[in-house]
Design a protein around this motif. Structure first.
Motif, PDB file in Angstrom:
ATOM      1  N   GLN A  91       8.104 -16.819   5.026  1.00  2.00           N
ATOM      2  CA  GLN A  91       7.515 -16.869   3.686  1.00  2.00           C
ATOM      3  C   GLN A  91       5.989 -16.869   3.764  1.00  2.00           C
ATOM      4  N   ASP A  92       5.442 -17.657   4.688  1.00  2.00           N
ATOM      5  CA  ASP A  92       3.984 -17.686   4.869  1.00  2.00           C
ATOM      6  C   ASP A  92       3.468 -16.307   5.270  1.00  2.00           C
ATOM      7  N   ASN A  93       4.178 -15.654   6.171  1.00  2.00           N
ATOM      8  CA  ASN A  93       3.774 -14.330   6.638  1.00  2.00           C
ATOM      9  C   ASN A  93       3.770 -13.326   5.487  1.00  2.00           C
ATOM     10  N   THR A  94       4.800 -13.369   4.654  1.00  2.00           N
ATOM     11  CA  THR A  94       4.872 -12.468   3.498  1.00  2.00           C
ATOM     12  C   THR A  94       3.713 -12.725   2.538  1.00  2.00           C
ATOM     13  N   ALA A  95       3.428 -13.999   2.278  1.00  2.00           N
ATOM     14  CA  ALA A  95       2.325 -14.342   1.376  1.00  2.00           C
ATOM     15  C   ALA A  95       0.984 -13.881   1.951  1.00  2.00           C
ATOM     16  N   LEU A  96       0.798 -14.040   3.253  1.00  2.00           N
ATOM     17  CA  LEU A  96      -0.461 -13.609   3.886  1.00  2.00           C
ATOM     18  C   LEU A  96      -0.611 -12.088   3.858  1.00  2.00           C
ATOM     19  N   LYS A  97       0.492 -11.361   4.025  1.00  2.00           N
ATOM     20  CA  LYS A  97       0.432  -9.893   3.944  1.00  2.00           C
ATOM     21  C   LYS A  97       0.040  -9.448   2.538  1.00  2.00           C
ATOM     22  N   LYS A  98       0.576 -10.133   1.522  1.00  2.00           N
ATOM     23  CA  LYS A  98       0.197  -9.810   0.143  1.00  2.00           C
ATOM     24  C   LYS A  98      -1.272 -10.117  -0.090  1.00  2.00           C
ATOM     25  N   GLU A  99      -1.739 -11.234   0.468  1.00  2.00           N
ATOM     26  CA  GLU A  99      -3.151 -11.593   0.318  1.00  2.00           C
ATOM     27  C   GLU A  99      -4.044 -10.556   0.995  1.00  2.00           C
ATOM     28  N   ILE A 100      -3.632 -10.049   2.144  1.00  2.00           N
ATOM     29  CA  ILE A 100      -4.391  -8.999   2.832  1.00  2.00           C
ATOM     30  C   ILE A 100      -4.475  -7.751   1.964  1.00  2.00           C
ATOM     31  N   GLU A 101      -3.360  -7.388   1.339  1.00  2.00           N
ATOM     32  CA  GLU A 101      -3.351  -6.219   0.449  1.00  2.00           C
ATOM     33  C   GLU A 101      -4.341  -6.410  -0.705  1.00  2.00           C
ATOM     34  N   VAL A 102      -4.324  -7.593  -1.313  1.00  2.00           N
ATOM     35  CA  VAL A 102      -5.227  -7.881  -2.434  1.00  2.00           C
ATOM     36  C   VAL A 102      -6.676  -7.819  -1.966  1.00  2.00           C
ATOM     37  N   LEU A 103      -6.957  -8.412  -0.811  1.00  2.00           N
ATOM     38  CA  LEU A 103      -8.333  -8.405  -0.295  1.00  2.00           C
ATOM     39  C   LEU A 103      -8.790  -6.996   0.071  1.00  2.00           C
ATOM     40  N   ASN A 104      -7.893  -6.174   0.610  1.00  2.00           N
ATOM     41  CA  ASN A 104      -8.248  -4.783   0.914  1.00  2.00           C
ATOM     42  C   ASN A 104      -8.561  -4.002  -0.364  1.00  2.00           C
ATOM     43  N   GLU A 105      -7.778  -4.244  -1.423  1.00  2.00           N
ATOM     44  CA  GLU A 105      -8.050  -3.599  -2.710  1.00  2.00           C
ATOM     45  C   GLU A 105      -9.397  -4.068  -3.262  1.00  2.00           C
ATOM     46  N   GLU A 106      -9.664  -5.340  -3.114  1.00  2.00           N
ATOM     47  CA  GLU A 106     -10.943  -5.873  -3.584  1.00  2.00           C
ATOM     48  C   GLU A 106     -12.099  -5.261  -2.775  1.00  2.00           C
ATOM     49  N   LEU A 107     -11.909  -5.099  -1.480  1.00  2.00           N
ATOM     50  CA  LEU A 107     -12.926  -4.466  -0.634  1.00  2.00           C
ATOM     51  C   LEU A 107     -13.174  -3.027  -1.081  1.00  2.00           C
ATOM     52  N   LYS A 108     -12.109  -2.297  -1.375  1.00  2.00           N
ATOM     53  CA  LYS A 108     -12.265  -0.925  -1.872  1.00  2.00           C
ATOM     54  C   LYS A 108     -13.066  -0.907  -3.180  1.00  2.00           C
ATOM     55  N   TYR A 109     -12.720  -1.837  -4.063  1.00  2.00           N
ATOM     56  CA  TYR A 109     -13.409  -1.923  -5.351  1.00  2.00           C
ATOM     57  C   TYR A 109     -14.908  -2.149  -5.145  1.00  2.00           C
ATOM     58  N   TRP A 110     -15.260  -3.148  -4.338  1.00  2.00           N
ATOM     59  CA  TRP A 110     -16.677  -3.475  -4.150  1.00  2.00           C
ATOM     60  C   TRP A 110     -17.407  -2.398  -3.356  1.00  2.00           C
ATOM     61  N   THR A 111     -16.730  -1.732  -2.449  1.00  2.00           N
ATOM     62  CA  THR A 111     -17.340  -0.626  -1.714  1.00  2.00           C
ATOM     63  C   THR A 111     -17.671   0.511  -2.674  1.00  2.00           C
ATOM     64  N   GLN A 112     -16.743   0.804  -3.564  1.00  2.00           N
ATOM     65  CA  GLN A 112     -16.980   1.851  -4.555  1.00  2.00           C
ATOM     66  C   GLN A 112     -18.104   1.447  -5.514  1.00  2.00           C
ATOM     67  N   MET A 113     -18.140   0.185  -5.928  1.00  2.00           N
ATOM     68  CA  MET A 113     -19.208  -0.299  -6.806  1.00  2.00           C
ATOM     69  C   MET A 113     -20.563  -0.145  -6.125  1.00  2.00           C
ATOM     70  N   LEU A 114     -20.631  -0.449  -4.843  1.00  2.00           N
ATOM     71  CA  LEU A 114     -21.891  -0.324  -4.107  1.00  2.00           C
ATOM     72  C   LEU A 114     -22.303   1.138  -4.002  1.00  2.00           C
ATOM     73  N   LYS A 115     -21.369   2.035  -3.725  1.00  2.00           N
ATOM     74  CA  LYS A 115     -21.686   3.463  -3.655  1.00  2.00           C
ATOM     75  C   LYS A 115     -22.191   3.971  -5.001  1.00  2.00           C
ATOM     76  N   ASP A 116     -21.513   3.552  -6.072  1.00  2.00           N
ATOM     77  CA  ASP A 116     -21.946   3.956  -7.410  1.00  2.00           C
ATOM     78  C   ASP A 116     -23.345   3.427  -7.697  1.00  2.00           C
ATOM     79  N   HIS A 117     -23.618   2.210  -7.304  1.00  2.00           N
ATOM     80  CA  HIS A 117     -24.921   1.601  -7.541  1.00  2.00           C
ATOM     81  C   HIS A 117     -26.010   2.274  -6.694  1.00  2.00           C
ATOM     82  N   GLU A 118     -25.695   2.615  -5.447  1.00  2.00           N
ATOM     83  CA  GLU A 118     -26.667   3.260  -4.569  1.00  2.00           C
ATOM     84  C   GLU A 118     -27.119   4.601  -5.136  1.00  2.00           C
ATOM     85  N   SER A 119     -26.215   5.308  -5.740  1.00  2.00           N
ATOM     86  CA  SER A 119     -26.564   6.634  -6.263  1.00  2.00           C
ATOM     87  C   SER A 119     -27.457   6.542  -7.501  1.00  2.00           C
ATOM     88  N   THR A 120     -27.466   5.423  -8.190  1.00  2.00           N
ATOM     89  CA  THR A 120     -28.268   5.296  -9.407  1.00  2.00           C
ATOM     90  C   THR A 120     -29.419   4.300  -9.291  1.00  2.00           C
TER      91      THR A 120
END
Length: 134
Positions: A77-106
């Motif tokens: 159960q802990d392993n499953t919860a940690l894998k879900k947390e990794i997925e959420v954090l990876n999505e958040e990383l993608k979001y902030w990476t894209q925000m930074l790229k958008d900001h850099e261009s402007t």
């Protein structure tokens, strides 16, 4: 029966085994074969003791197996919860990476190389606000 009459019929326990001994019961006059009974009782008690020890050992092993199974389930159960947390954090990383790229261009500060470089401060949304992550 007395010892002498037992000898006549060839059933004298003293002649069959050197470990047997006879005793006369004072209440009813019967002869008891204490040696044979004693050995049988001792053997029976040893078997009962061994049987009880084996049962305790099996119970202990069963309890240990149950405990390990429960621990395994919790770790899964802990392993499953940690894998879900990794997925959420990876999505958040993608979001902030894209925000930074958008900001850099402007951002004019990032377009002009002659200005001193500053580390941009990222403003995190307050807890509970939408970060654009689904």
């Amino acid at each position: 029966m007395h010892v002498h009459s037992m000898e006549r019929f060839g059933t004298n326990p003293l002649s069959q085994s050197s470990t047997s001994c006879l005793s006369e019961d004072s209440q009813d006059g019967n002869i008891l074969m204490i040696g044979a009974n004693y050995l049988e009782d001792k053997k029976l008690k040893r078997r009962q003791k061994n049987r009880a020890a084996a049962q305790r050992s099996r119970q202990k092993h069963t309890e240990k197996a149950d405990e390990l199974h429960q621990q395994h389930e919790l770790l899964e159960q802990d392993n499953t919860a940690l894998k879900k947390e990794i997925e959420v954090l990876n999505e958040e990383l993608k979001y902030w990476t894209q925000m930074l790229k958008d900001h850099e261009s402007t951002c004019p500060d990032m377009l002009t190389p002659s200005l001193p470089t500053q580390t941009p401060l990222l403003h995190w949304p307050a807890e509970g606000q939408d970060r654009g992550i689904q």
